[in-house]
Every structure is written in structure tokens, then in C-alpha cells.
Scaffold this motif. Structure first.
Motif, PDB file in Angstrom:
ATOM      1  N   VAL A  56      -2.667  13.193   1.298  1.00 30.70           N
ATOM      2  CA  VAL A  56      -1.962  12.225   2.151  1.00 30.70           C
ATOM      3  C   VAL A  56      -0.758  12.899   2.813  1.00 30.70           C
ATOM      4  N   VAL A  57      -0.556  12.603   4.118  1.00 33.68           N
ATOM      5  CA  VAL A  57       0.573  13.177   4.855  1.00 33.68           C
ATOM      6  C   VAL A  57       1.291  12.054   5.600  1.00 33.68           C
ATOM      7  N   VAL A  58       2.556  12.271   5.948  1.00 36.35           N
ATOM      8  CA  VAL A  58       3.350  11.298   6.695  1.00 36.35           C
ATOM      9  C   VAL A  58       2.728  11.074   8.066  1.00 36.35           C
ATOM     10  N   GLY A  59       2.650   9.801   8.463  1.00 36.57           N
ATOM     11  CA  GLY A  59       2.072   9.449   9.748  1.00 36.57           C
ATOM     12  C   GLY A  59       0.609   9.071   9.661  1.00 36.57           C
ATOM     13  N   GLN A  60      -0.010   9.352   8.536  1.00 39.68           N
ATOM     14  CA  GLN A  60      -1.426   9.018   8.353  1.00 39.68           C
ATOM     15  C   GLN A  60      -1.586   7.516   8.163  1.00 39.68           C
ATOM     16  N   SER A  61      -2.637   6.948   8.740  1.00 35.93           N
ATOM     17  CA  SER A  61      -2.962   5.536   8.548  1.00 35.93           C
ATOM     18  C   SER A  61      -3.889   5.394   7.355  1.00 35.93           C
ATOM     19  N   VAL A  62      -3.523   4.528   6.450  1.00 35.67           N
ATOM     20  CA  VAL A  62      -4.305   4.316   5.229  1.00 35.67           C
ATOM     21  C   VAL A  62      -4.930   2.934   5.275  1.00 35.67           C
ATOM     22  N   ASN A  63      -6.223   2.880   4.953  1.00 35.23           N
ATOM     23  CA  ASN A  63      -6.959   1.618   4.919  1.00 35.23           C
ATOM     24  C   ASN A  63      -7.402   1.350   3.494  1.00 35.23           C
ATOM     25  N   LEU A 110      -8.601   8.842 -13.371  1.00 37.17           N
ATOM     26  CA  LEU A 110      -8.420   7.561 -12.690  1.00 37.17           C
ATOM     27  C   LEU A 110      -8.178   7.796 -11.204  1.00 37.17           C
ATOM     28  N   ASP A 111      -8.777   6.931 -10.378  1.00 34.52           N
ATOM     29  CA  ASP A 111      -8.641   7.049  -8.933  1.00 34.52           C
ATOM     30  C   ASP A 111      -7.313   6.477  -8.460  1.00 34.52           C
ATOM     31  N   VAL A 112      -6.737   7.132  -7.468  1.00 31.49           N
ATOM     32  CA  VAL A 112      -5.561   6.598  -6.776  1.00 31.49           C
ATOM     33  C   VAL A 112      -6.067   5.845  -5.555  1.00 31.49           C
ATOM     34  N   VAL A 113      -5.815   4.533  -5.488  1.00 35.55           N
ATOM     35  CA  VAL A 113      -6.297   3.711  -4.377  1.00 35.55           C
ATOM     36  C   VAL A 113      -5.141   2.936  -3.766  1.00 35.55           C
ATOM     37  N   ALA A 114      -5.233   2.728  -2.444  1.00 39.10           N
ATOM     38  CA  ALA A 114      -4.236   1.919  -1.744  1.00 39.10           C
ATOM     39  C   ALA A 114      -4.728   0.478  -1.683  1.00 39.10           C
ATOM     40  N   LYS A 115      -3.825  -0.477  -1.977  1.00 36.30           N
ATOM     41  CA  LYS A 115      -4.189  -1.892  -1.940  1.00 36.30           C
ATOM     42  C   LYS A 115      -3.667  -2.580  -0.683  1.00 36.30           C
ATOM     43  N   ALA A 116      -3.087  -1.787   0.216  1.00 37.11           N
ATOM     44  CA  ALA A 116      -2.568  -2.337   1.466  1.00 37.11           C
ATOM     45  C   ALA A 116      -2.900  -1.369   2.596  1.00 37.11           C
ATOM     46  N   ASN A 117      -2.877  -1.889   3.811  1.00 41.78           N
ATOM     47  CA  ASN A 117      -3.105  -1.075   4.996  1.00 41.78           C
ATOM     48  C   ASN A 117      -1.765  -0.744   5.638  1.00 41.78           C
TER      49      ASN A 117
END
Length: 432
Positions: free
Chosen positions: A247-254, A76-83
């Protein structure tokens, strides 16, 4: 000159010796071949003795095996639902995670502000709704009281009218007074009808529906704000190994960028392979197969067949086979290779006969089987060879009495006694 003479004499003597030897051999051969000649020797070869043995099942080979890959049961994919910007990373790549574990957190200040605004809107709507409900109760009470008062006034007016009519009949009042009382009675009746109409109209109206809708909308807005806030904590979609996660701290996720990792479920785990048409026939109809790690061939397990493709893949010309294996201890890891046994030890014990008992006639193969008092010629279909034995697919069965020597002297249906008498023993003898 002397040497030349010596060489000529030696050559002459040798030639004479060879001629004498050939002559002696010719005379001996003539003497032996002459009828009735003394010293002739005769040799007669004896037919082989007919021997039989019961047909038994033999181990024709080891179980047929095939290499298979260990793969995740589900991926299963891990996806972000927020920016947003990553503020905290709680899990690392390769780590085993449980479903619902928080993997990383995004900055949620805006989401918290939206939630607070939704809470205030809901509170205001709820207060307005409560006030509207209270007003409705009070207004209805006033209308109901007005109906009661009008009813009382009508009753009193009716009594006054009745008394005035009696007084009029007694000559105590005049007609003008009767008309005044009658007018008062009619007014009281109209007031009661009006009061009742107002109460009925109030009961049939919905003075708080719009305010109730506003309160429900505010509730939904708050639910949306709470769900949106939850999206700022990205959680594991299932239990398994976290892979492709960087994923690392400070990274912008879209959210539109897609997956940021995967969770590979390893309990249960799958063992997958592709079968040829021949091997597919070996597995078809079975419920489970034996598997083992080639590094530990003595430790074998049995797994349920979770999927066997019903048709061949047009691209690979193979059939997909998948086994499902319980893996609570997580010892089986995706990416390793195992062996799968397509047949069992029992299946490899087949009806087999000595290869030397087979008679070949052009493209056909036959054997002789002893049945009662005669020998029966059987056409057989042969399979695999293991040493001196060969598998029989058709023609004979386990327990039958097979002719293993002397079969070339037999005929189909020949009696056992006749076959025995036709094979006397004989030894070479020299007649002197």
C-alpha cells in the motif's frame, strides 16, 4: 638345414621332460593312495570351537531424520472495511507489528461528517425525550391534584347533605332544599370518579415510548458512525511479520477488493513436514520431537507435537506433522528449513547380534542360545545392519547368551557337554 635339425632336437627333449614329470606325479599319487603305503600323509580338519557371548544393545544407526519447513503459526489477512484514498502509511512490508497497530489511514472526511450528523440527531432526540419526561411528570401532578380537590369537594358535599337532613328532620328546611344538597353530593362523587379515571388512564398510557425509540435509534446511529470511522484506520489483526503489503499514499482502496496484506504470526512458530507411512509409525504416540538447524547441528531443541494427521492424505499419500516452537526472540523465520529427528539416540540402541552368528535356512533365519546345560535353536526376525551387527526384532532379548561361533555344528536341544566333546582339537600329522 642345421637350424631345422636343432629345433627338432629341442622340441623332442622338452616333450620327454614333460612326460617324465607327469609320470613321476602319477607314481607319487598312487603311492600315497595305496593302503598301508609308507610315506602317506593324512589331514583332518578340526570343528570350530563353540563360543558364546551375552547379547547387548548396540547403536544400530543415528536417529532417523527428516527435512521440515518453518512456517508461520497463524496467517491472518489484512483487509480494508472502508473505501477511500490512502492518506498515510505507517508500517512497511517485512516489519514486525503488534496486534492493533495502525498500518495505514484512509481519507475519513465523509465519515467524520456522518458522525457529526449522528451526534446532532442524538442530541435533538435526547432533548425531546427529556421534555416529554418533564411533561409527563407535570401532567400527572395536575391529574393527581384534581383527584385531591375532587375528594375534598365530595367530603364537603357529604357534610352539607348530612346537616341539611338534620335540619329537615328538625323542620328547619323543606324537601326542596334537601334535594338540592343531594344533587350537589352526587355531582361531587361523579367529579371524583372522573378525576380518578383520568389519572389511571394516564398512568396506564406510555406517552414517551415513541420519543424514547427515536433517542435509542439516534444512539445506535452514532455507534455505527464511530465504528465506521474506525474502519478508516486499518489495523494489524494480530502480532507478527507484515507480508504481501504494498500500500502507498494516494492509492485508492476498495473494501470489496479483498486483502491488502498478511500478518504471519511467528510466536509461536510451526515446523511442518509430511511423513511416509513408515515414518508415521515412528512418530505415532509421541508428544514431542527434537529439531535443529542443519547449519548448527550442535544446537538442538525439543518441540511439542501440535498436530499429527490421524489419516493419510488421499492426494499426497502422507501424514502431516506440525511442531509448535516458542519464538519470543523471533530467530526462527518462515521459509527456512530445519531437521526433525523422528527417533532418539536411545531408540537407536537396539538388541543386535553379530551377523556371522546367524544361520540361514532358505528364507528363515536362526541362532543358537545357551540356556542352562543345553543349546536352544531360535528363529529370529532381523532388521537393520550396522557393520558386523544386525538388529533383532523378534526371537532373542538383551542379556541372553548367544552362540557366536561353532553354531553350525549344533542341534536344537543339544547338551553343552556333548557339544564340547564332539569338537576335539586335531592337528595334521604325517606318518612315516
Amino acid at each position: 638345414m642345421i637350424n631345422d635339425s636343432s629345433r627338432k632336437r629341442k622340441f623332442k627333449y622338452r616333450s620327454m621332460g614333460v612326460i617324465a614329470l607327469l609320470t613321476a606325479a602319477a607314481v607319487l599319487a598312487s603311492a600315497c593312495s595305496a593302503p598301508g603305503a609308507k610315506g602317506a600323509a593324512t589331514v583332518q580338519l578340526a570343528p570350530r570351537t563353540i563360543k558364546t557371548e551375552d547379547i547387548k544393545k548396540q547403536k544400530i544407526s543415528n536417529p532417523i531424520e527428516q527435512v521440515a519447513d518453518v512456517a508461520a503459526g497463524t496467517t491472518l489477512d489484512v483487509v480494508a472495511k472502508a473505501n477511500g484514498e490512502v492518506t498515510e502509511v505507517l508500517k512497511n512490508r517485512g516489519e514486525y507489528v503488534q496486534k492493533g497497530d495502525v498500518l495505514f489511514v484512509l481519507d475519513n472526511k465523509d465519515a467524520l461528517s456522518n458522525k457529526r450528523k449522528s451526534e446532532l440527531s442524538l442530541r435533538s432526540a435526547q432533548e425531546s425525550l427529556q421534555q416529554a419526561k418533564d411533561n409527563k411528570v407535570n401532567n400527572r401532578k395536575d391529574l393527581a391534584d384534581n383527584v385531591t380537590r375532587s375528594q375534598t369537594a365530595l367530603t364537603n358535599a357529604q357534610q352539607d347533605y348530612n346537616k341539611t337532613r338534620n335540619d329537615y328532620d328538625a323542620g328547619l328546611v323543606v324537601q326542596h332544599q334537601v334535594d338540592q344538597v343531594k344533587q350537589a353530593l352526587d355531582n361531587a362523587q361523579m367529579n371524583l370518579d372522573a378525576a380518578r379515571s383520568k389519572l389511571s388512564a394516564f398512568d396506564n398510557s406510555d406517552s414517551i415510548s415513541s420519543i424514547l425509540t427515536q433517542a435509542e435509534s439516534a444512539t445506535l446511529a452514532l455507534d455505527d458512525a464511530n465504528r465506521s470511522l474506525e474502519n478508516y484506520e486499518i489495523k494489524a489483526p494480530s502480532s507478527g511479520i507484515l507480508t504481501d503489503f504494498n500500500v502507498v499514499v494516494g492509492q485508492s482502496v476498495n473494501a470489496a477488493a479483498g486483502k491488502v496484506g498478511q500478518v504471519q504470526q511467528i510466536d509461536p512458530i510451526k515446523i511442518k513436514t509430511e511423513l511416509s507411512e513408515t515414518n508415521y509409525q515412528l512418530v505415532k504416540g509421541k508428544q514431542e520431537l527434537v529439531y535443529y538447524n542443519p547449519d548448527q547441528p550442535d544446537k538442538k531443541g525439543t518441540a511439542k507435537i501440535s498436530y499429527l494427521a490421524p489419516i493419510m492424505s488421499a492426494a499426497t499419500k502422507t501424514y502431516t506433522l506440525e511442531l509448535e516452537v516458542a519464538n519470543a526472540d523471533h530467530k526462527l523465520q518462515p521459509g527456512t528449513r530445519f531437521m526433525v529427528q523422528l527417533t532418539t539416540e536411545t531408540e537407536e540402541k537396539v538388541v543386535a547380534i553379530p551377523t556371522l552368528s546367524v544361520i540361514r535356512e532358505e528364507s528363515d533365519t536362526f541362532v543358537f542360545v545357551k540356556q542352562g546345560d543345553q543349546y536352544s535353536k531360535r528363529k529370529v526376525k532381523l532388521g537393520r545392519i550396522n557393520g558386523e551387527y544386525q538388529e533383532v526384532l523378534e526371537g532373542v532379548k538383551d542379556g541372553e547368551n548367544l552362540v557366536v561361533t561353532g553354531q553350525n555344528t549344533l542341534k536344537d536341544g543339544q547338551k553343552v557337554d556333548a557339544a564340547a566333546s564332539a569338537a576335539p582339537s586335531a592337528t595334521p600329522e604325517a606318518k612315516k
